[in-house]
Design an enzyme around this catalytic site. Structure first.
Site, PDB file in Angstrom:
ATOM      1  CD  GLU A  44      -8.529  -5.215   5.800  1.00 45.60           C
ATOM      2  OE1 GLU A  44      -7.651  -5.147   4.928  1.00 45.60           O
ATOM      3  OE2 GLU A  44      -8.526  -4.520   6.835  1.00 45.60           O
ATOM      4  CE  LYS A  46      -8.835  -3.397  10.878  1.00 46.74           C
ATOM      5  NZ  LYS A  46      -8.646  -1.997  10.460  1.00 46.74           N
ATOM      6  CE  LYS A 106      -4.362  -3.886   4.207  1.00 51.71           C
ATOM      7  NZ  LYS A 106      -3.744  -3.275   5.341  1.00 51.71           N
ATOM      8  CD  GLU A 155      -0.091  -0.430   4.371  1.00 52.31           C
ATOM      9  OE1 GLU A 155      -1.058  -1.169   4.133  1.00 52.31           O
ATOM     10  OE2 GLU A 155       0.375  -0.260   5.509  1.00 52.31           O
ATOM     11  CG  ASN A 176      -2.781   2.127   5.977  1.00 43.51           C
ATOM     12  OD1 ASN A 176      -3.693   2.800   6.473  1.00 43.51           O
ATOM     13  ND2 ASN A 176      -2.656   0.843   6.188  1.00 43.51           N
ATOM     14  CD  GLU A 205      -3.405   0.000   1.911  1.00 53.01           C
ATOM     15  OE1 GLU A 205      -2.529  -0.083   1.051  1.00 53.01           O
ATOM     16  OE2 GLU A 205      -3.262  -0.474   3.057  1.00 53.01           O
ATOM     17  CB  SER A 206      -6.868   3.031   6.868  1.00 55.01           C
ATOM     18  OG  SER A 206      -6.090   1.872   6.861  1.00 55.01           O
TER      19      SER A 206
HETATM   20  O1  LIG Z   1      -6.314  -1.276  11.908  1.00 54.15           O
HETATM   21  C1  LIG Z   1      -5.411  -1.099  12.746  1.00 54.15           C
HETATM   22  O2  LIG Z   1      -5.626  -0.781  13.921  1.00 54.15           O
HETATM   23  C2  LIG Z   1      -3.971  -1.281  12.350  1.00 54.15           C
HETATM   24  C3  LIG Z   1      -2.981  -1.035  13.301  1.00 54.15           C
HETATM   25  C4  LIG Z   1      -1.641  -1.242  12.983  1.00 54.15           C
HETATM   26  C5  LIG Z   1      -1.277  -1.659  11.731  1.00 54.15           C
HETATM   27  C6  LIG Z   1      -2.263  -1.904  10.752  1.00 54.15           C
HETATM   28  C7  LIG Z   1      -3.594  -1.715  11.068  1.00 54.15           C
HETATM   29  N1  LIG Z   1      -4.587  -1.981  10.159  1.00 54.15           N
HETATM   30  C8  LIG Z   1      -4.368  -2.670   8.919  1.00 54.15           C
HETATM   31  C9  LIG Z   1      -4.987  -1.944   7.793  1.00 54.15           C
HETATM   32  O3  LIG Z   1      -4.249  -1.433   7.001  1.00 54.15           O
HETATM   33  C10 LIG Z   1      -6.482  -1.839   7.738  1.00 54.15           C
HETATM   34  O4  LIG Z   1      -7.045  -3.025   8.178  1.00 54.15           O
HETATM   35  C11 LIG Z   1      -7.079  -1.527   6.380  1.00 54.15           C
HETATM   36  O5  LIG Z   1      -6.428  -0.524   5.706  1.00 54.15           O
HETATM   37  C12 LIG Z   1      -8.557  -1.148   6.573  1.00 54.15           C
HETATM   38  O6  LIG Z   1      -8.672  -0.040   7.455  1.00 54.15           O
HETATM   39  P1  LIG Z   1     -10.074   0.401   8.067  1.00 54.15           P
HETATM   40  O7  LIG Z   1     -11.049   0.527   6.945  1.00 54.15           O
HETATM   41  O8  LIG Z   1      -9.835   1.715   8.739  1.00 54.15           O
HETATM   42  O9  LIG Z   1     -10.484  -0.672   9.012  1.00 54.15           O
END
Ligand SMILES: O=C(O)c1ccccc1NCC(=O)[C@H](O)[C@H](O)COP(=O)(O)O
Length: 253
Positions: A44, A46, A106, A155, A176, A205-206
Site C-alpha cells: 500500500e 499510505k 482504497k 472489506e 480488516n 488487511e492491516s
Molecule cells: O489506518 C488507519 O488508521 C485507518 C483508520 C480508519 C479507517 C481505515 C484505516 N486504514 C485503512 C486500511 O485499511 C489500512 O490502510 C490497510 O489495511 C493497511 O493497514 P496497515 O498495514 O496496518 O497500515
C-alpha cells in the site's frame, strides 16, 4: 459518533461536489483468480492515517510503486482519501502509470462517481467496505464497478459483515484487522474468521509488520495480506516485501 461515520460524512460532501465523468469501459480483471493460489502481498501507498498521523507524507509514489512491483508485490493499494490519509486520485494515476501489476483504489466508496474516478485514474479494482454501505447499495456498487471494468475487494470486520459479503458472487473478501471504532489491531480478527470459513479466499488487511505475522496469517488460510504502514516506514521496502512474499515458499515445502 464513530470514526467511520465521520469519514462517511466527509465523503458525502466530497461526492456532492463531483461532476459525472465518462469512463472507457473494459472487462474487469478477476481478483479472485489472481489470489486463489499461492500467497500474495498487496503493498500500500499510505502517506498518513487517522490512527498514526503522518507516516511518510513526502514520497515519490511512482518510485515506491516500482520498488513494490520489482520486489514481488502482486497488487498495489493506493489510498485516495485526502482528508484523513493525505492521498489522492493523482497518486492513484501516478502509480497506475508506473507499474504493470493491478492497482486497487482504497477509499470509502459510497457512490458511482468515485468508482468512475478510480477507473479513469487507471485502477483495476476498488475497495467496498460492508460497514459503510447498506447491503443493497453494496450489491449495486459491486455490479456497477464490474460494468465499468473494476473488480472489487469487499472489506469485512466480523462474521455478520462476512455473511453480507458472501451474498455477492465471486468477490474477493478482505478481513480488516483494524477495529474502526477503537483503531485496535489484532490478527486474531482474521485468524478466527478464516478458520470458520475454510472455503473462502481471503485477504487479511492491516497490522502486518514482519514475516512472523505474515506466516501466522498464511498458516491460518490467508491467500494475501494487505500491508501499508510497515512498508511505508521502510526507506527501501524491497527486503520487507521479499520477506513477506517468501512466507508462501515456507509452507509449500
Ligand atoms: O489506518 C488507519 O488508521 C485507518 C483508520 C480508519 C479507517 C481505515 C484505516 N486504514 C485503512 C486500511 O485499511 C489500512 O490502510 C490497510 O489495511 C493497511 O493497514 P496497515 O498495514 O496496518 O497500515
Amino acid at each position: 459518533m464513530s470514526y467511520l461515520t465521520k469519514i462517511i460524512g466527509t465523503k458525502i460532501e466530497e461526492v456532492n461536489e463531483m461532476n459525472a465523468i465518462d469512463v472507457v469501459r473494459t472487462e474487469p480483471i478477476r481478483l479472485l483468480d489472481l489470489m486463489r493460489d499461492g500467497f500474495h502481498v498487496i503493498a500500500e501507498i499510505k502517506r498518513a492515517s487517522p490512527s498514526k498521523g503522518l507516516i511518510r507524507e513526502e514520497v515519490d509514489v511512482a518510485e515506491r510503486a516500482r520498488a513494490y512491483e520489482a520486489a514481488g508485490a502482486t497488487m498495489i493499494s493506493v489510498l485516495t482519501d485526502a482528508t484523513y490519509f493525505k492521498g489522492s486520485f493523482h497518486d492513484l494515476k501516478t502509480v497506475a502509470d508506473a507499474v504493470e501489476i493491478p492497482v486497487l483504489c482504497k477509499d470509502f466508496i459510497i457512490d458511482e462517481r468515485q468508482l468512475d474516478r478510480a477507473k479513469a485514474a487507471g485502477a483495476s479494482a476498488a475497495l467496498l467496505i460492508v460497514a459503510a454501505l447498506h447491503p443493497s447499495r453494496l450489491a449495486t456498487l459491486t455490479t456497477y464497478a464490474r460494468t465499468i471494468g473494476l473488480d472489487v475487494l469487499v472489506e469485512v470486520h466480523d462474521e455478520a459483515e462476512l455473511e453480507i459479503a458472501l451474498r455477492l458472487e465471486n468477490v474477493l473478501i478482505g478481513i480488516n484487522n483494524r477495529n474502526l471504532k477503537t483503531f485496535e489491531v489484532t490478527l486474531d480478527t482474521s485468524i478466527e474468521l478464516m478458520q470458520r470459513y475454510l472455503d473462502v479466499t481471503f485477504v487479511s488487511e492491516s497490522g502486518v509488520d514482519r514475516k512472523e505475522a505474515a506466516e501466522r496469517l498464511h498458516a491460518a488460510g490467508a491467500r494475501a495480506i494487505l500491508v501499508g504502514e510497515a512498508l511505508m516506514r521502510e526507506e527501501d521496502p524491497t527486503s520487507l516485501i521479499k520477506e513477506l512474499t517468501a512466507c508462501s515458499l515456507k509452507y509449500v515445502e
